[in-house]
Design an enzyme around this catalytic site. Structure first.
Site, short mmCIF file in Angstrom:
data_model
loop_
_atom_site.label_atom_id
_atom_site.label_comp_id
_atom_site.label_asym_id
_atom_site.label_seq_id
_atom_site.Cartn_x
_atom_site.Cartn_y
_atom_site.Cartn_z
N ARG A 42 4.28 5.65 15.04
CA ARG A 42 4.01 6.07 16.42
C ARG A 42 3.19 7.35 16.46
NH1 ARG A 42 4.26 2.75 20.41
NH2 ARG A 42 4.40 4.59 21.74
N TYR A 96 0.83 -1.21 0.00
CA TYR A 96 0.00 0.00 0.00
C TYR A 96 0.86 1.26 0.00
CZ TYR A 96 -3.67 3.28 1.47
OH TYR A 96 -4.55 4.34 1.56
N ASN A 101 -6.06 9.96 8.35
CA ASN A 101 -7.12 9.13 8.91
C ASN A 101 -8.48 9.83 8.83
OD1 ASN A 101 -4.49 8.30 10.35
ND2 ASN A 101 -5.86 6.61 10.80
N GLU A 144 4.13 1.82 -0.72
CA GLU A 144 4.95 2.05 -1.91
C GLU A 144 4.11 2.15 -3.18
OE1 GLU A 144 7.59 3.23 -1.14
OE2 GLU A 144 9.21 1.80 -0.82
N THR A 172 -0.26 8.21 18.60
CA THR A 172 -1.28 9.20 18.29
C THR A 172 -1.70 9.12 16.82
OG1 THR A 172 0.30 10.94 17.65
CG2 THR A 172 -0.30 10.77 20.00
N ARG A 222 -9.71 -0.82 11.10
CA ARG A 222 -9.35 0.55 11.45
C ARG A 222 -9.78 0.86 12.87
NH1 ARG A 222 -10.29 4.31 6.11
NH2 ARG A 222 -10.11 2.65 4.58
N VAL A 245 -11.15 3.43 14.56
CA VAL A 245 -12.44 4.01 14.94
C VAL A 245 -13.56 2.98 14.81
CG1 VAL A 245 -14.20 5.73 14.35
CG2 VAL A 245 -11.79 6.39 14.44
#
Length: 331
Positions: A279, A149, A178, A151, A214, A190, A192
């Site tokens: 991260r 995905y 996002n 590259e 985050t 995902r 959420v």
């Protein structure tokens, strides 16, 4: 009396989460929309309300093959976007990004259409700079499980700018961060959608990592507004432009917020972090603000409440088993 439609717009991946919202928004005024989707991750349910619209047309098509139509604009959104989906067939994922870009650019060249590429924040990899600016070239693993995905999208950007330099085409490249909202797959992996489904079903809410990593979450309506503004901007504005929310939140805080909004008693549990999972992720959107006059306007609490309401309705309509299996549904 018939109405003349001034623009015909092609949306590839138009039955997907973002694509269906884009098709719906574009179907105003004197615009007709051609939705192309192979339904690998898209769903007919997403576009069902549009099928009776006189300006809407659906074609089942895989962008790895050429498409011969006459259009004025092309939004190239076709590609699985969640790790569960794009890792299911990684070779096909790369082909969708690369061959799909070649085929859509070829169509745009022939029809003299303006074309927008839905790129991704994943081109930054695990970023060396925070927040991420468009000038950052990225820190991407070229041989990892997510590389098909990451590259693939990076190569698509290369193709777009080579066509722009070589053929003087009108291109737009949006780096999407996002995004969440109604019509997300309930079981797409995902964060959420995972948290919401787990909370509504009273299951453990699973955090990968210690919860300190985050992300920045943009509500889908704001994201679509940004894409349209980019498409309709002056020809000199090619991008790439970051389109996303600059509001950063730790994943652990997100899990707690969703549990509270869903009035759930689910426990929050910890699992190991997946390979190459970044991260930190937050866009610098100063370029989009300056060039498009765009910034998201939906706060996270409001957007999450709307998304939870969508999944609650889905649960009522289809039951918990169907809710978990929805992501594998086909047209």
């Amino acid at each position: 009396m018939s109405v003349h439609l001034e623009k015909r717009i092609l949306v590839t991946g138009g039955a997907g989460f973002l694509g269906s919202h884009l098709c719906e928004r574009l179907l105003g005024g004197r615009t007709s929309v051609l939705c192309a989707d192979n339904f690998f991750t898209g769903s007919r349910r997403n576009i069902q309300p549009l099928l009776q619209h006189p300006g809407f047309e659906l074609v089942r098509h895989d962008v790895t093959f050429p498409l011969y139509v006459e259009v004025d604009q092309i939004y190239n959104l076709a590609c699985p976007a969640s790790p569960i989906h794009y890792q299911r067939d990684p070779v096909q994922t790369t082909k969708t990004s690369v061959h799909g870009a070649i085929n859509m650019l070829g169509l745009a060249k022939r029809t003299k259409a303006r074309i927008l590429q839905a790129s991704t924040s994943e081109v930054y990899g695990d970023p060396l700079f925070h927040p991420q600016k468009e000038e950052h070239w990225g820190n991407v693993n070229p041989i990892g499980a997510r590389s098909c995905y990451d590259e693939g999208k990076r190569c698509a950007e290369t193709l777009f700018f080579d066509y722009w330099r070589q053929h003087r085409m009108e291109i737009k490249v949006a780096r999407i961060f996002n995004t969440y909202g109604p019509r997300m797959h309930p079981n797409d992996g995902r964060v959420v959608s995972n948290f919401i489904v787990q909370a509504l079903l009273g299951r453990d809410i699973t955090i990968f990592g210690d919860g300190s990593q985050t992300r920045s979450f943009c509500y889908v309506d704001d994201l679509i507004d940004g894409l349209i503004r980019l498409m309709d901007s002056s020809a000199e504005v090619t991008g790439p432009l970051n389109i996303g929310s600059p509001e950063e939140i730790a994943i652990g805080e997100l899990a707690t917020a969703i549990r509270d909004l869903a009035r759930s008693k689910s426990r929050i549990i910890i699992r190991p972090l997946p390979e190459d999972d970044p991260r930190r992720r937050r866009p610098d959107i100063s370029a989009a603000q300056r060039l498009l006059g765009w910034a998201p306007s939906t706060d996270l609490r409001t957007g999450l409440s709307r998304t939870i309401a969508y999944f609650e309705q889905l649960l009522v309509e289809q039951g918990s088993a169907a809710l978990l299996e929805e992501s594998s549904a086909r047209a």
